[in-house]
Design a protein around this motif. Structure first.
Motif, mmCIF file in Angstrom:
data_model
loop_
_atom_site.group_PDB
_atom_site.id
_atom_site.type_symbol
_atom_site.label_atom_id
_atom_site.label_comp_id
_atom_site.label_asym_id
_atom_site.label_seq_id
_atom_site.Cartn_x
_atom_site.Cartn_y
_atom_site.Cartn_z
ATOM 1 N N ARG A 80 -46.478 1.464 18.585
ATOM 2 C CA ARG A 80 -46.691 1.636 20.032
ATOM 3 C C ARG A 80 -46.108 0.470 20.814
ATOM 4 N N GLU A 81 -46.205 -0.745 20.300
ATOM 5 C CA GLU A 81 -45.763 -1.923 21.024
ATOM 6 C C GLU A 81 -44.326 -2.318 20.675
ATOM 7 N N ARG A 82 -43.944 -2.151 19.403
ATOM 8 C CA ARG A 82 -42.666 -2.705 18.946
ATOM 9 C C ARG A 82 -41.549 -1.687 18.871
ATOM 10 N N GLY A 83 -41.848 -0.421 19.101
ATOM 11 C CA GLY A 83 -40.788 0.575 19.166
ATOM 12 C C GLY A 83 -40.514 1.258 17.837
ATOM 13 N N ILE A 84 -39.229 1.619 17.618
ATOM 14 C CA ILE A 84 -38.818 2.437 16.470
ATOM 15 C C ILE A 84 -37.800 1.688 15.636
ATOM 16 N N ARG A 85 -37.926 1.836 14.328
ATOM 17 C CA ARG A 85 -36.914 1.386 13.388
ATOM 18 C C ARG A 85 -36.722 2.485 12.350
ATOM 19 N N GLU A 86 -35.475 2.676 11.927
ATOM 20 C CA GLU A 86 -35.187 3.650 10.882
ATOM 21 C C GLU A 86 -34.322 2.989 9.811
ATOM 22 N N ILE A 87 -34.714 3.183 8.561
ATOM 23 C CA ILE A 87 -33.980 2.615 7.435
ATOM 24 C C ILE A 87 -33.489 3.759 6.562
ATOM 25 N N GLN A 88 -32.174 3.922 6.523
ATOM 26 C CA GLN A 88 -31.578 4.933 5.650
ATOM 27 C C GLN A 88 -31.717 4.494 4.190
ATOM 28 N N GLN A 89 -32.029 5.471 3.325
ATOM 29 C CA GLN A 89 -32.119 5.183 1.903
ATOM 30 C C GLN A 89 -31.004 5.847 1.102
ATOM 31 N N GLU A 90 -30.706 7.077 1.434
ATOM 32 C CA GLU A 90 -29.658 7.820 0.740
ATOM 33 C C GLU A 90 -28.874 8.635 1.755
ATOM 34 N N VAL A 91 -27.593 8.799 1.479
ATOM 35 C CA VAL A 91 -26.754 9.627 2.351
ATOM 36 C C VAL A 91 -25.843 10.488 1.491
ATOM 37 N N ARG A 92 -25.435 11.574 2.090
ATOM 38 C CA ARG A 92 -24.458 12.461 1.447
ATOM 39 C C ARG A 92 -23.727 13.205 2.548
ATOM 40 N N GLN A 93 -22.445 13.451 2.361
ATOM 41 C CA GLN A 93 -21.670 14.141 3.383
ATOM 42 C C GLN A 93 -20.474 14.815 2.730
ATOM 43 N N SER A 146 -19.544 22.310 13.652
ATOM 44 C CA SER A 146 -18.679 23.482 13.485
ATOM 45 C C SER A 146 -17.776 23.613 14.695
ATOM 46 N N ASN A 147 -16.618 24.248 14.473
ATOM 47 C CA ASN A 147 -15.777 24.644 15.596
ATOM 48 C C ASN A 147 -15.969 26.134 15.839
ATOM 49 N N ASP A 148 -15.041 26.768 16.492
ATOM 50 C CA ASP A 148 -15.207 28.182 16.834
ATOM 51 C C ASP A 148 -15.145 29.105 15.622
ATOM 52 N N THR A 149 -14.671 28.615 14.498
ATOM 53 C CA THR A 149 -14.438 29.506 13.357
ATOM 54 C C THR A 149 -15.216 29.140 12.102
ATOM 55 N N SER A 150 -15.508 27.851 11.860
ATOM 56 C CA SER A 150 -16.115 27.480 10.586
ATOM 57 C C SER A 150 -16.783 26.122 10.677
ATOM 58 N N ILE A 151 -17.520 25.776 9.621
ATOM 59 C CA ILE A 151 -18.134 24.461 9.517
ATOM 60 C C ILE A 151 -17.044 23.407 9.343
ATOM 61 N N ALA A 152 -17.154 22.331 10.117
ATOM 62 C CA ALA A 152 -16.174 21.249 10.027
ATOM 63 C C ALA A 152 -16.691 20.079 9.201
ATOM 64 N N SER A 153 -18.007 19.869 9.169
ATOM 65 C CA SER A 153 -18.566 18.783 8.365
ATOM 66 C C SER A 153 -20.057 18.999 8.192
ATOM 67 N N VAL A 154 -20.590 18.441 7.109
ATOM 68 C CA VAL A 154 -22.024 18.414 6.836
ATOM 69 C C VAL A 154 -22.375 16.991 6.441
ATOM 70 N N SER A 155 -23.446 16.452 7.011
ATOM 71 C CA SER A 155 -23.921 15.127 6.615
ATOM 72 C C SER A 155 -25.438 15.179 6.471
ATOM 73 N N GLU A 156 -25.951 14.450 5.476
ATOM 74 C CA GLU A 156 -27.380 14.435 5.173
ATOM 75 C C GLU A 156 -27.834 13.001 4.972
ATOM 76 N N SER A 157 -29.104 12.771 5.202
ATOM 77 C CA SER A 157 -29.667 11.459 4.920
ATOM 78 C C SER A 157 -31.144 11.586 4.597
ATOM 79 N N ARG A 158 -31.598 10.622 3.829
ATOM 80 C CA ARG A 158 -33.024 10.439 3.609
ATOM 81 C C ARG A 158 -33.357 9.054 4.114
ATOM 82 N N SER A 159 -34.405 8.923 4.901
ATOM 83 C CA SER A 159 -34.709 7.655 5.541
ATOM 84 C C SER A 159 -36.210 7.500 5.721
ATOM 85 N N VAL A 160 -36.616 6.292 6.111
ATOM 86 C CA VAL A 160 -38.003 6.018 6.482
ATOM 87 C C VAL A 160 -38.004 5.596 7.944
ATOM 88 N N LEU A 161 -38.850 6.239 8.722
ATOM 89 C CA LEU A 161 -38.969 5.933 10.146
ATOM 90 C C LEU A 161 -40.278 5.185 10.379
#
Length: 794
Positions: A168-181, A149-164
């Motif tokens: 402990r040893e190999r770190g993090i990976r995230e795979i997006q499945q669906e998006v909407r914006q 948002s800026n000072d007056t209104s929403i400028a954008s909306v984005s959504e996602s569904r993912s699997v994280l």
């Protein structure tokens, strides 16, 4: 372009083959206070016997998937009685869930010198060590919504569904499945996800580049004070509200409150924000962040995040260019944990920690109805309905000020208008560049250059010519670079160059000719001496054969001539000292071979940023090459940047060291001298002897070392001068020493140092975000010197 830049700027501060699960039923409803009827935002809704849960939105609404029926929902909110609701195939949705306030009936707390909050958090930290060591990995479904948002209104909306995936040893990976914006964003601008979000149960937490000590870190008691504020009840178990207070004012730490489950002594919820140490230098004028996160063990062994809620504000601007405030809101739900199971090797085989959703066949309307989400607020729904592709982020965050108007005029000119900048650009055809300089030997020089790349044969050609109006001489040059081989980032090329032009007798590692031209025409001392050089050279250059490494081998055929005659005693405003004579060089034919190895060393940064790099160069010339000169020359230079104090900050205190030196056998002409840079007029950048005003030192043998320690804002923080801290002002201490001599070969006026020149001083850094003020004292002789340079940022 500006839209992409804004997104990248913004996400700087905030941060496997998997198929989408098919839900059998979507349970929806809203959570309210039974007495007042007010909605309860961020209430936790869990499905008994699973690792599945969600939270309510700011209006109390929620939705959650159930694979089979019947199930039992557990709805909880701190300070209220937990409610359990049986869901069957006959249940009517949406549910209206009324939570009753819990009546607190606790035993009296015995007041001692030791705050009970400290003992409670000691137990939380100790118990975390027990269960956390058995947590090896997990995967979890995530839903994320980001709102700009800026000072007056929403400028954008984005959504996602993912699997994280977390290991402990190999770190993090995230795979997006669906998006909407919203339609003003494209799918490749949808950065929504959870891979960069904090888990406040971690020991160390990165926030906007700052390495923060978590409130359950094994050493947290050294960094935080904990104070019990109040006790309430949930499920007939006490819940302790504990204030988190940083002990160390200059360490990046959290402040806020934590809610602790009194039965398991585990975190239920945190409401935290970074302390005021987490700030950024200009052009960032304001930076605020707050985090909220809830946890649950889902009736099992491990306390895992249910959600993350972030709110932030950034204000960016400089004099003449002010952006609207960038307001950020993120809501993420984590559900359906699978803990300590076999992780797919294919997921961690991918080098990137983020895989985007395949949007080639995306049906946004389908996603609109089927994406399982935390319900949109009314304002967000309106944004989806009303924001169209023309309402770009560029428009939403368009800056104001006179610099912004200049940019706008230029953009209009590119579209066919008469913008000032575009008007100048239109005068020069593509591939051509205007060349200009001024010095006391040539006077005003004007020329034109042309560059063209022949893609088909991997070749680049350059031509240039220019005329000097005082010396009445032409400069001409022609060059060809042929790429011989390329593999990944490695490049092998061959370059030929011919030039017949005015050249400088000694080389500067800091000042390019255009910078000296500006200083000289403004009335400063002309920094260089000059001679005519007709040169033909060939060079083989290998880049990135080894990481950050450049290797050059080449040969030159040069004819050197002195430039005799008067010099131009002129400056633009007439305020200058009488111009000094231009010294002669040793004339003759110079043929040589040279080799150079450069490892991540870049000259000309002016001290804006620190690097770690090194360069060494050797050159040989002799009669066997048909040369009039016989010598062997070796020179080296480098820079070190070493973090010292407050390393958990984004920009730690740092020690910066620059060194250069060289030696040569007798017989080297003066036009091959090495040089130690001094200040250029009142410009005193890092890598120069600041109290050597207007000229370098030169010689066949030379050495120079300078060092400075950047304390950043710490001194002003110690003094409590927070207005200066907030503006990014800092303190730098510096010192340097150098000596140059030998090699005059009987020529007068050679700029030897006649001993070791030493100095020390203090700098006020990042004044108004654009200046550094240097105050230097010469130690081996009398004299102070005050100059300015570019701020040290990195």
């Amino acid at each position: 372009m500006r839209r992409v830049s804004l997104l990248l700027l913004f996400y700087l501060f905030f941060w496997s083959d998997v198929s989408s699960q098919q839900s059998t039923v979507l349970i929806s409803g809203a959570v309210y206070d039974s007495e007042t009827g007010e909605s309860l935002p961020s209430a936790t809704i869990l499905i008994d016997g699973t690792y599945r849960g969600t939270i309510s939105n700011p209006e109390g609404e929620f939705s959650i998937e159930a694979d089979t029926l019947p199930v039992t929902l557990q709805v909880r909110y701190i300070g209220y009685r937990t409610t359990r609701i049986r869901i069957t195939d006959k249940t009517v949705f949406p549910l209206q869930i009324m939570l009753e306030r819990a009546v607190t009936e606790m035993e009296e707390i015995v007041v001692t010198d030791r705050d009970p909050g400290l003992s409670i958090m000691e137990t939380v930290i100790a118990r975390k060590q027990i269960w956390r060591k058995n947590l090896q990995n997990y995967s979890v479904d995530a839903y994320t919504r980001q709102v700009l948002s800026n000072d007056t209104s929403i400028a954008s909306v984005s959504e996602s569904r993912s699997v994280l995936y977390w290991d402990r040893e190999r770190g993090i990976r995230e795979i997006q499945q669906e998006v909407r914006q919203t339609s003003n964003l494209s799918a490749d601008q949808n950065f929504s996800g959870v891979r960069y979000l904090p888990n406040f149960y971690d020991d160390d937490i990165e926030i906007a580049g700052f390495n923060m000590v978590g409130i359950t870190h094994p050493d947290a008691l050294r960094y935080y004070r904990y104070s019990l504020i109040e006790t309430t009840v949930m499920d007939d178990v006490p819940v302790y509200k504990i204030e988190v207070i940083p002990k160390r004012e200059r360490q990046p730490l959290f402040e806020g409150v934590a809610f602790v489950h009194g039965g398991d002594f585990a975190l239920l919820e945190v409401e935290l924000r970074p302390n005021r140490v987490v700030t950024f230098p200009p052009p960032v004028q304001d930076f605020q962040l707050s985090y909220m996160q809830q946890f649950s063990n889902y009736g099992k062994d491990f306390w895992l995040p249910v959600d993350v809620r972030i709110e932030g504000v950034i204000r960016v601007g400089i004099v003449g260019l002010q952006f609207p405030s960038i307001q950020f809101r993120q809501l993420s739900r984590l559900s359906g944990y699978e803990v300590n199971t076999a992780m797919p090797d294919s997921v961690f085989a991918v080098e990137s920690d983020f895989v985007r959703a395949d949007t080639s066949a995306t049906d946004s309307l389908k996603l609109l109805t089927e994406m399982v989400q935390i319900p949109l607020t009314e304002e967000e729904q309106i944004a989806y309905e009303t924001i169209d592709s023309t309402q770009t982020l560029e428009e939403a965050f368009r800056p104001e000020g006179f610099l912004a108007r200049m940019i706008d005029e230029d953009e209009q000119g590119n579209g066919g208008g008469n913008g000032f900048l575009s008007g100048l650009g239109a005068m020069v055809p593509d591939g051509f560049t205007i060349k200009a300089r001024f010095n006391r030997v040539d006077g005003f020089h004007a020329g034109l250059g042309y560059r063209h790349t022949f893609e088909a044969i991997n070749q680049r050609a350059e031509l240039s010519a220019g005329y000097s109006f005082f010396s009445e001489m032409w400069d001409v040059s022609a060059g060809v670079r042929q790429r011989l081989w390329q593999g990944n980032e490695a490049v092998l090329s061959l370059e030929f160059l011919y030039m017949n032009a005015t050249d400088t007798r000694y080389r500067s590692q800091i000042y390019p000719p255009i910078m000296n031209s500006i200083a000289t025409i403004s009335g400063a001392e002309d920094y260089f001496d000059y001679f005519r050089n007709e040169k033909l050279s060939a060079e083989i250059r290998a880049r990135q054969l080894l990481p950050y490494t450049r290797i050059s081998i080449g040969g030159t055929h040069e004819r050197h001539r002195s430039i005799s005659g008067d010099v131009l005693d002129y400056s633009l405003f007439g305020f200058h000292k009488t111009r000094r004579p231009n010294l002669p060089v040793e004339e003759g034919l110079l043929n040589s071979f040279y080799a150079e190895i450069n490892i991540n060393h870049e000259s000309g940064t002016l001290g804006f940023s620190g690097t770690n790099g090194f360069e060494i160069r050797g050159e040989w010339s002799g009669p066997s090459l048909g040369s009039d000169f016989s010598y062997l020359k070796v020179q080296a230079s480098g820079e070190l940047s070493i973090p010292t104090f407050y390393r958990r900050r984004l920009f730690a205190n740092q020690l910066h060291i620059f060194f250069t030196g060289g030696t040569a056998t007798s017989g080297m002409p003066v036009q091959r001298h090495g040089a130690i840079d001094g200040s250029l007029a009142r410009f005193t950048p890092f890598g120069s002897l600041r109290t050597r005003n207007g000229l370098p030192y030169e010689g066949s043998e030379y050495w120079f070392v300078t060092a400075e320690h950047n304390f950043r804002t710490i001194p002003f923080e110690l003094l409590g001068l927070w207005p200066l801290v907030d503006r990014g002002w800092g303190i730098i201490l510096f010192g340097g020493a150098g000596s140059a001599g030998g090699g005059s070969n009987g020529l007068p006026g050679i700029l030897n140092s006649e001993g070791t020149h030493t100095e020390a001083g203090l700098s006020l850094n990042s004044v108004f975000g654009i200046l550094r003020i240097d105050i230097a004292k010469r130690l081996d002789d009398r004299g102070y010197f005050i100059g300015v340079s570019v701020p040290r940022y990195f």
